[in-house]
Design a protein around this motif. Sequence first.
Motif, PDB file in Angstrom:
ATOM      1  N   ASP B  24       0.843  -1.192   0.000  1.00  0.00           N
ATOM      2  CA  ASP B  24       0.000   0.000   0.000  1.00  0.00           C
ATOM      3  C   ASP B  24       0.878   1.242   0.000  1.00  0.00           C
ATOM      4  O   ASP B  24       1.973   1.231   0.556  1.00  0.00           O
ATOM      5  CB  ASP B  24      -0.898   0.015   1.243  1.00  0.00           C
ATOM      6  CG  ASP B  24      -1.879  -1.132   1.252  1.00  0.00           C
ATOM      7  OD1 ASP B  24      -1.775  -1.992   2.154  1.00  0.00           O
ATOM      8  OD2 ASP B  24      -2.718  -1.176   0.348  1.00  0.00           O
ATOM      9  N   TYR B  25       0.396   2.301  -0.607  1.00  0.00           N
ATOM     10  CA  TYR B  25       1.182   3.528  -0.647  1.00  0.00           C
ATOM     11  C   TYR B  25       0.270   4.722  -0.376  1.00  0.00           C
ATOM     12  O   TYR B  25      -0.957   4.629  -0.448  1.00  0.00           O
ATOM     13  CB  TYR B  25       1.909   3.676  -1.990  1.00  0.00           C
ATOM     14  CG  TYR B  25       1.011   3.796  -3.194  1.00  0.00           C
ATOM     15  CD1 TYR B  25       0.535   2.657  -3.842  1.00  0.00           C
ATOM     16  CD2 TYR B  25       0.649   5.041  -3.710  1.00  0.00           C
ATOM     17  CE1 TYR B  25      -0.284   2.748  -4.954  1.00  0.00           C
ATOM     18  CE2 TYR B  25      -0.165   5.155  -4.818  1.00  0.00           C
ATOM     19  CZ  TYR B  25      -0.625   3.996  -5.438  1.00  0.00           C
ATOM     20  OH  TYR B  25      -1.441   4.104  -6.543  1.00  0.00           O
ATOM     21  N   THR B  26       0.898   5.836  -0.062  1.00  0.00           N
ATOM     22  CA  THR B  26       0.111   7.016   0.306  1.00  0.00           C
ATOM     23  C   THR B  26       0.286   8.189  -0.656  1.00  0.00           C
ATOM     24  O   THR B  26      -0.577   9.046  -0.730  1.00  0.00           O
ATOM     25  CB  THR B  26       0.490   7.488   1.721  1.00  0.00           C
ATOM     26  OG1 THR B  26       1.900   7.775   1.766  1.00  0.00           O
ATOM     27  CG2 THR B  26       0.161   6.425   2.765  1.00  0.00           C
ATOM     28  N   SER B  28       0.252   9.974  -4.072  1.00  0.00           N
ATOM     29  CA  SER B  28      -0.322   9.826  -5.412  1.00  0.00           C
ATOM     30  C   SER B  28       0.631  10.303  -6.513  1.00  0.00           C
ATOM     31  O   SER B  28       0.318  10.170  -7.696  1.00  0.00           O
ATOM     32  CB  SER B  28      -1.645  10.593  -5.495  1.00  0.00           C
ATOM     33  OG  SER B  28      -1.429  11.953  -5.196  1.00  0.00           O
ATOM     34  N   SER B  52       2.337   3.857 -13.411  1.00  0.00           N
ATOM     35  CA  SER B  52       1.119   4.297 -12.727  1.00  0.00           C
ATOM     36  C   SER B  52      -0.072   4.457 -13.670  1.00  0.00           C
ATOM     37  O   SER B  52      -1.208   4.594 -13.215  1.00  0.00           O
ATOM     38  CB  SER B  52       1.378   5.627 -11.999  1.00  0.00           C
ATOM     39  OG  SER B  52       1.758   6.625 -12.930  1.00  0.00           O
ATOM     40  N   LYS B  68      -5.083   2.126  -8.444  1.00  0.00           N
ATOM     41  CA  LYS B  68      -4.730   3.492  -8.065  1.00  0.00           C
ATOM     42  C   LYS B  68      -5.737   4.112  -7.104  1.00  0.00           C
ATOM     43  O   LYS B  68      -5.372   4.882  -6.228  1.00  0.00           O
ATOM     44  CB  LYS B  68      -4.600   4.361  -9.316  1.00  0.00           C
ATOM     45  CG  LYS B  68      -3.313   4.136 -10.078  1.00  0.00           C
ATOM     46  CD  LYS B  68      -3.121   5.183 -11.151  1.00  0.00           C
ATOM     47  CE  LYS B  68      -2.838   6.547 -10.564  1.00  0.00           C
ATOM     48  NZ  LYS B  68      -2.554   7.555 -11.612  1.00  0.00           N
ATOM     49  N   LYS B  71      -4.826   2.920  -3.907  1.00  0.00           N
ATOM     50  CA  LYS B  71      -3.400   3.072  -3.627  1.00  0.00           C
ATOM     51  C   LYS B  71      -2.823   1.727  -3.138  1.00  0.00           C
ATOM     52  O   LYS B  71      -2.179   1.648  -2.079  1.00  0.00           O
ATOM     53  CB  LYS B  71      -3.135   4.187  -2.620  1.00  0.00           C
ATOM     54  CG  LYS B  71      -3.461   5.584  -3.157  1.00  0.00           C
ATOM     55  CD  LYS B  71      -2.936   6.650  -2.203  1.00  0.00           C
ATOM     56  CE  LYS B  71      -3.098   8.042  -2.767  1.00  0.00           C
ATOM     57  NZ  LYS B  71      -4.495   8.445  -2.947  1.00  0.00           N
ATOM     58  N   HIS B  72      -3.046   0.729  -3.936  1.00  0.00           N
ATOM     59  CA  HIS B  72      -2.676  -0.630  -3.562  1.00  0.00           C
ATOM     60  C   HIS B  72      -2.108  -1.356  -4.772  1.00  0.00           C
ATOM     61  O   HIS B  72      -2.624  -1.234  -5.886  1.00  0.00           O
ATOM     62  CB  HIS B  72      -3.906  -1.377  -3.046  1.00  0.00           C
ATOM     63  CG  HIS B  72      -3.643  -2.809  -2.707  1.00  0.00           C
ATOM     64  ND1 HIS B  72      -3.117  -3.198  -1.492  1.00  0.00           N
ATOM     65  CD2 HIS B  72      -3.827  -3.937  -3.428  1.00  0.00           C
ATOM     66  CE1 HIS B  72      -2.982  -4.506  -1.480  1.00  0.00           C
ATOM     67  NE2 HIS B  72      -3.409  -4.987  -2.638  1.00  0.00           N
TER      68      HIS B  72
END
Lengths: 113, 114
Positions: B24-26, B28, B52, B68, B71-72
């Motif tokens: 997971d990311y934060t 964008s 992306s 997107k 965010k995974h």
Amino acid sequence: DAGITQSPRHKVTETGTPVTLRCHQTENHRYMYWYRQDPGHGLRLIHYSYGVKDTDKGEVSDGYSVSRSKTEDFLLTLESATSSQTSVYFCAIRTSGSWNEQFFGPGTRLTVL
Amino acid sequence: DQQVKQNSPSLSVQEGRISILNCDYTNSMFDYFLWYKKYPAEGPTFLISISSIKDKNEDGRFTVFLNKSAKHLSLHIVPSQPGDSAVYFCAARLLTSGTYKYIFGTGTRLKVLA
């Protein structure tokens, strides 16, 4: 294999001593990086270089300095080693190919007593 | 502030079954996501990546999926083999101050059982 070597591969030193780690590449890549790997933290960027004499700080740069006087060599120096700098250090280069992935060296295991 | 998170420190899978590793990311602003595999006493090696602007990329037994909106991203390995046993790092690329930086997750140790 991107022709990356690191030296030394293993080092044990004492607190307060200076230590220099060397990263050498054979393919003239512009971008080079130094990371440290610690349990629970993954890989964290220390410093990076985008050309000869062009360097910048990463997220964990305190206590570290770098130099790049030639394209092929990127040196990481611990001016006065501390036990918190015990870690495995990886050098990486970034290619200019379409994926722009990084290629890593074999690592240096540093122990500061 | 952990911008890239791998919440599962370890995963065990039977040989021949599917392995699913998550990330997971934060931020964008990440434009590329990469997976690396690492064996003990070696440097990480690049495995597969995804832009992306894509939602899937496949390379042999390895497929990376990107969601997107959530965010995974995930890495699927099918079928899993004992030689896949390693630590897998998710990484995200960010353009900052004119240079690309890579933010890594903490890794997931995969064990494939024979």
